[in-house]
Scaffold this motif. Structure first.
Motif, mmCIF file in Angstrom:
data_model
loop_
_atom_site.group_PDB
_atom_site.id
_atom_site.type_symbol
_atom_site.label_atom_id
_atom_site.label_comp_id
_atom_site.label_asym_id
_atom_site.label_seq_id
_atom_site.Cartn_x
_atom_site.Cartn_y
_atom_site.Cartn_z
ATOM 1 N N ARG A 115 3.268 -11.449 6.769
ATOM 2 C CA ARG A 115 3.549 -12.748 7.413
ATOM 3 C C ARG A 115 3.467 -12.630 8.929
ATOM 4 N NH1 ARG A 115 9.519 -14.774 6.795
ATOM 5 N NH2 ARG A 115 9.728 -13.069 8.319
ATOM 6 N N GLN A 116 4.027 -11.534 9.468
ATOM 7 C CA GLN A 116 4.003 -11.363 10.925
ATOM 8 C C GLN A 116 2.576 -11.159 11.426
ATOM 9 O OE1 GLN A 116 5.652 -7.722 12.937
ATOM 10 N NE2 GLN A 116 7.263 -9.174 13.542
ATOM 11 N N THR A 117 1.810 -10.377 10.668
ATOM 12 C CA THR A 117 0.411 -10.145 11.052
ATOM 13 C C THR A 117 -0.387 -11.450 11.043
ATOM 14 O OG1 THR A 117 0.503 -7.902 10.164
ATOM 15 C CG2 THR A 117 -1.681 -8.845 10.486
ATOM 16 N N GLU A 118 -0.175 -12.254 10.025
ATOM 17 C CA GLU A 118 -0.889 -13.538 9.937
ATOM 18 C C GLU A 118 -0.479 -14.471 11.069
ATOM 19 O OE1 GLU A 118 0.100 -14.879 6.052
ATOM 20 O OE2 GLU A 118 -1.507 -13.720 5.057
ATOM 21 N N GLU A 119 0.818 -14.454 11.433
ATOM 22 C CA GLU A 119 1.282 -15.317 12.516
ATOM 23 C C GLU A 119 0.662 -14.908 13.852
ATOM 24 O OE1 GLU A 119 5.476 -14.875 12.205
ATOM 25 O OE2 GLU A 119 5.732 -16.625 10.899
ATOM 26 N N PHE A 125 -1.726 -17.206 16.222
ATOM 27 C CA PHE A 125 -1.443 -17.516 17.628
ATOM 28 C C PHE A 125 -2.598 -17.081 18.528
ATOM 29 C CE2 PHE A 125 3.227 -17.180 16.395
ATOM 30 C CZ PHE A 125 3.372 -18.559 16.295
ATOM 31 N N THR A 126 -3.178 -15.915 18.229
ATOM 32 C CA THR A 126 -4.331 -15.442 19.007
ATOM 33 C C THR A 126 -5.494 -16.416 18.894
ATOM 34 O OG1 THR A 126 -3.661 -13.135 18.640
ATOM 35 C CG2 THR A 126 -5.923 -13.507 19.338
ATOM 36 N N GLY A 127 -5.751 -16.864 17.666
ATOM 37 C CA GLY A 127 -6.836 -17.831 17.455
ATOM 38 C C GLY A 127 -6.572 -19.148 18.170
ATOM 39 N N GLN A 128 -5.318 -19.608 18.162
ATOM 40 C CA GLN A 128 -4.984 -20.865 18.848
ATOM 41 C C GLN A 128 -5.219 -20.757 20.363
ATOM 42 O OE1 GLN A 128 -0.967 -21.956 17.817
ATOM 43 N NE2 GLN A 128 -1.410 -22.018 15.601
ATOM 44 N N LEU A 129 -4.853 -19.592 20.923
ATOM 45 C CA LEU A 129 -5.060 -19.398 22.373
ATOM 46 C C LEU A 129 -6.546 -19.400 22.707
ATOM 47 C CD1 LEU A 129 -2.366 -16.649 23.059
ATOM 48 C CD2 LEU A 129 -2.338 -19.019 23.878
ATOM 49 N N GLU A 130 -7.339 -18.717 21.910
ATOM 50 C CA GLU A 130 -8.783 -18.667 22.165
ATOM 51 C C GLU A 130 -9.405 -20.052 22.010
ATOM 52 O OE1 GLU A 130 -9.719 -14.043 20.822
ATOM 53 O OE2 GLU A 130 -10.030 -15.681 19.403
ATOM 54 N N THR A 151 6.104 -21.159 22.781
ATOM 55 C CA THR A 151 7.407 -21.586 22.226
ATOM 56 C C THR A 151 7.417 -21.462 20.709
ATOM 57 O OG1 THR A 151 7.712 -23.132 24.075
ATOM 58 C CG2 THR A 151 9.041 -23.481 22.108
ATOM 59 N N ASP A 152 6.281 -21.842 20.063
ATOM 60 C CA ASP A 152 6.186 -21.689 18.602
ATOM 61 C C ASP A 152 6.308 -20.212 18.196
ATOM 62 O OD1 ASP A 152 5.885 -24.386 18.304
ATOM 63 O OD2 ASP A 152 3.684 -24.327 18.190
ATOM 64 N N ALA A 153 5.713 -19.331 19.014
ATOM 65 C CA ALA A 153 5.779 -17.901 18.722
ATOM 66 C C ALA A 153 7.220 -17.401 18.813
ATOM 67 C CB ALA A 153 4.879 -17.119 19.685
ATOM 68 N N LEU A 154 7.960 -17.941 19.834
ATOM 69 C CA LEU A 154 9.365 -17.525 19.978
ATOM 70 C C LEU A 154 10.175 -17.875 18.731
ATOM 71 C CD1 LEU A 154 10.084 -18.491 23.699
ATOM 72 C CD2 LEU A 154 9.933 -16.191 22.742
ATOM 73 N N LEU A 169 -3.734 -10.583 25.776
ATOM 74 C CA LEU A 169 -2.482 -11.112 25.251
ATOM 75 C C LEU A 169 -1.533 -9.948 24.943
ATOM 76 C CD1 LEU A 169 -0.806 -13.514 24.126
ATOM 77 C CD2 LEU A 169 -1.894 -13.092 21.914
ATOM 78 N N ALA A 170 -0.338 -9.976 25.549
ATOM 79 C CA ALA A 170 0.710 -8.986 25.251
ATOM 80 C C ALA A 170 1.639 -9.592 24.192
ATOM 81 C CB ALA A 170 1.483 -8.621 26.510
ATOM 82 N N ILE A 171 1.834 -8.843 23.137
ATOM 83 C CA ILE A 171 2.607 -9.341 21.990
ATOM 84 C C ILE A 171 3.844 -8.454 21.805
ATOM 85 C CG2 ILE A 171 2.564 -9.911 19.530
ATOM 86 C CD1 ILE A 171 -0.556 -9.887 19.809
ATOM 87 N N GLY A 172 4.981 -9.028 21.949
ATOM 88 C CA GLY A 172 6.231 -8.296 21.717
ATOM 89 C C GLY A 172 6.857 -8.709 20.392
ATOM 90 N N THR A 173 7.135 -7.731 19.547
ATOM 91 C CA THR A 173 7.703 -8.019 18.215
ATOM 92 C C THR A 173 8.861 -7.070 17.923
ATOM 93 O OG1 THR A 173 6.144 -6.503 17.136
ATOM 94 C CG2 THR A 173 5.508 -8.823 17.288
ATOM 95 N N ILE A 174 9.685 -7.496 16.954
ATOM 96 C CA ILE A 174 10.729 -6.638 16.402
ATOM 97 C C ILE A 174 10.130 -5.996 15.157
ATOM 98 C CG2 ILE A 174 13.082 -6.510 15.573
ATOM 99 C CD1 ILE A 174 12.810 -7.475 18.461
ATOM 100 N N GLY A 175 9.890 -4.694 15.187
ATOM 101 C CA GLY A 175 9.129 -4.113 14.077
ATOM 102 C C GLY A 175 9.744 -2.831 13.535
#
Length: 461
Positions: free
Chosen positions: A43-47, A51-56, A75-78, A143-149
């Protein structure tokens, strides 16, 4: 500490239930955690991919970065516990969440990591990854992506897992309650007949053999136990009857010669009878009769108590049978009985004198109950590792009830007739004792009125 069979069954059922439910719950939670981890990671990978696709797409739509669109996507990513920081092609920061939002997310992430540890997941932490952004084949930024992993559980995930664990706990408690009820029912069904059998055996120990036998159940082992105890009761009752008759028979066997002896001696002492050799011979014979009776009893006791040792030698059982047969030539001649030996030669290792006693007692018994012009046959043969000796006659036979008792001491079928024929019911008891001491078996097959066959089985070596 001793327990009743009922409590033992309950404790056993509870132990099995606790282990089974615990093992099932642990395996279920382990499998569910593994699947849930895979689901959260996917789920996290798909999200992130979304988000990357939306930015592009947002850049491609206007040919430049729109901070309003970037803010909406960020904000949606948060909300999905993902921090996005957008940089242009020159590496300049275009958009990032506020420091307060980033701090709040990281604090939330710390709580999630605790939840992940509680779920049994791998060690988690805040991770930062960077990926390039492209418009077609042209790089437009990064794009810098910060996650809890690696597994970030949301509040919904935590609530879901909590609900699942609570449901497992409820099911486990219900299972234990049902196990207790079921164990109590099974224990009652099993222990009730066992307790009745126990009470029945206590009555047997008191000598109350005729008490009511416990009712049969649907459990094979308990029914076999009830049947065995019932047979034991009958055998003990029969033994008691034999002992009672034994006392009477011994008293009779001893009283008769003593009465004769006493009468003769008193008559001679009083001078009524003259002391003659013939009268002294009569007294002597009566004394011998008592001595033989006591000697036979002592002989059985000696054999059964294993005090008498066997003198083992190798000899031909058929040859011994022929020799013993000649000792009865006079007895069979008086009744015109046809006596024969058949079968095959069988070499055995046994006490020759004791086996001679067995043959003598069986032949004597057969001659006694075989009518004039009758037939008696001795057969010897091998059967596997056993030597078989059969003594058959066409005499009066033995009833089925008596067949189970004739090897007991002093037991006689139709005592009145046996008294006329002579004997005290000891011969077959001696046969049984000798054969048993040789680790063999003896049994009888008979139809009343058609004769009897005594079958002795002895080991060859």
């Amino acid at each position: 500490m001793k327990r009743t069979i009922g409590w033992q069954l309950i404790f056993s059922f509870l132990a099995i239930s606790v282990v089974s439910v615990g093992l099932f719950g642990w395996l279920s939670m382990r499998i569910m955690n593994d699947h849930f981890k895979a689901y959260v990671s996917l789920r996290q990978t798909e999200e992130i991919t979304a988000f990357t696709g939306q930015l592009e797409q947002a850049f491609a739509g206007g040919g430049s970065w729109d901070k309003t669109v970037l803010s909406t996507i960020g904000t949606d990513a948060l909300k999905s516990n993902i921090i996005l920081k957008v940089y242009d092609a020159g590496g300049q920061l275009i958009w990032a969440p506020s420091a307060e939002e980033e701090k709040t997310l990281q604090q939330t992430g710390s709580h999630m990591m605790q939840m992940n540890d509680m779920m049994g997941g791998e060690e988690s932490g805040y991770t930062l990854a960077t990926t390039k952004l492209y418009d077609g084949g042209k790089e437009i930024g990064s794009l810098a992506i910060g996650t809890i992993g690696p597994y970030a559980y949301t509040e919904h995930d935590r609530q879901f897992m909590t609900d699942v664990k609570n449901n497992f706990l409820i099911v486990a408690l219900l299972t234990l309650v049902l196990s207790i009820l079921f164990a109590g029912w099974v224990a009652r069904q099993l222990s009730r007949p066992v307790v009745k059998v126990s009470d029945f055996t206590k009555e047997i120990a008191k000598g109350n053999y005729a008490d009511q036998v416990p009712q049969e159940t649907k459990i094979v082992e308990i029914d076999e136990l009830i049947h065995s105890v019932n047979q034991l009761s009958h055998q003990l009752e029969d033994q008691q009857a034999i002992r009672n008759r034994l006392s009477s028979d011994i008293s009779h066997e001893i009283r008769t010669p003593l009465t004769t002896l006493k009468g003769n001696l008193e008559a001679m002492l009083d001078g009524i009878w003259e002391i003659t050799e013939n009268r002294l011979r009569i007294c002597y014979d009566e004394v011998n009769r008592i001595s033989r009776l006591i000697g036979d009893i002592d002989r059985i006791n000696e054999i059964e108590s294993h005090h008498e040792k066997l003198t083992i030698s190798s000899f031909d059982l058929q040859e011994l049978s022929k020799k013993i047969m000649t000792n009865f030539a006079s007895a069979v001649g008086q009744k015109n009985i046809a006596l024969s030996v058949s079968g095959e030669r069988v070499m055995i290792a046994a006490d020759r004198d004791k086996i001679s006693q067995v043959l003598t007692n069986l032949l004597s018994n057969a001659i006694k109950f075989t009518p004039e012009n009758g037939e008696i046959e001795i057969e010897t043969r091998k059967q596997g590792e056993q030597a078989i000796l059969k003594v058959s006659d066409n005499g009066i036979g033995i009833s089925l009830d008596d067949q189970e008792k004739i090897f007991e001491r002093f037991y006689m079928t139709e005592p009145s007739r046996n008294s006329k024929l002579g004997g005290q019911g000891i011969g077959l008891a001696i046969v049984k004792s000798i054969v048993k001491k040789h680790k063999g078996t003896v049994r009888v097959e008979s139809d009343p009125g058609k004769g009897a066959t005594f079958i002795v089985s002895l080991p060859l070596e």
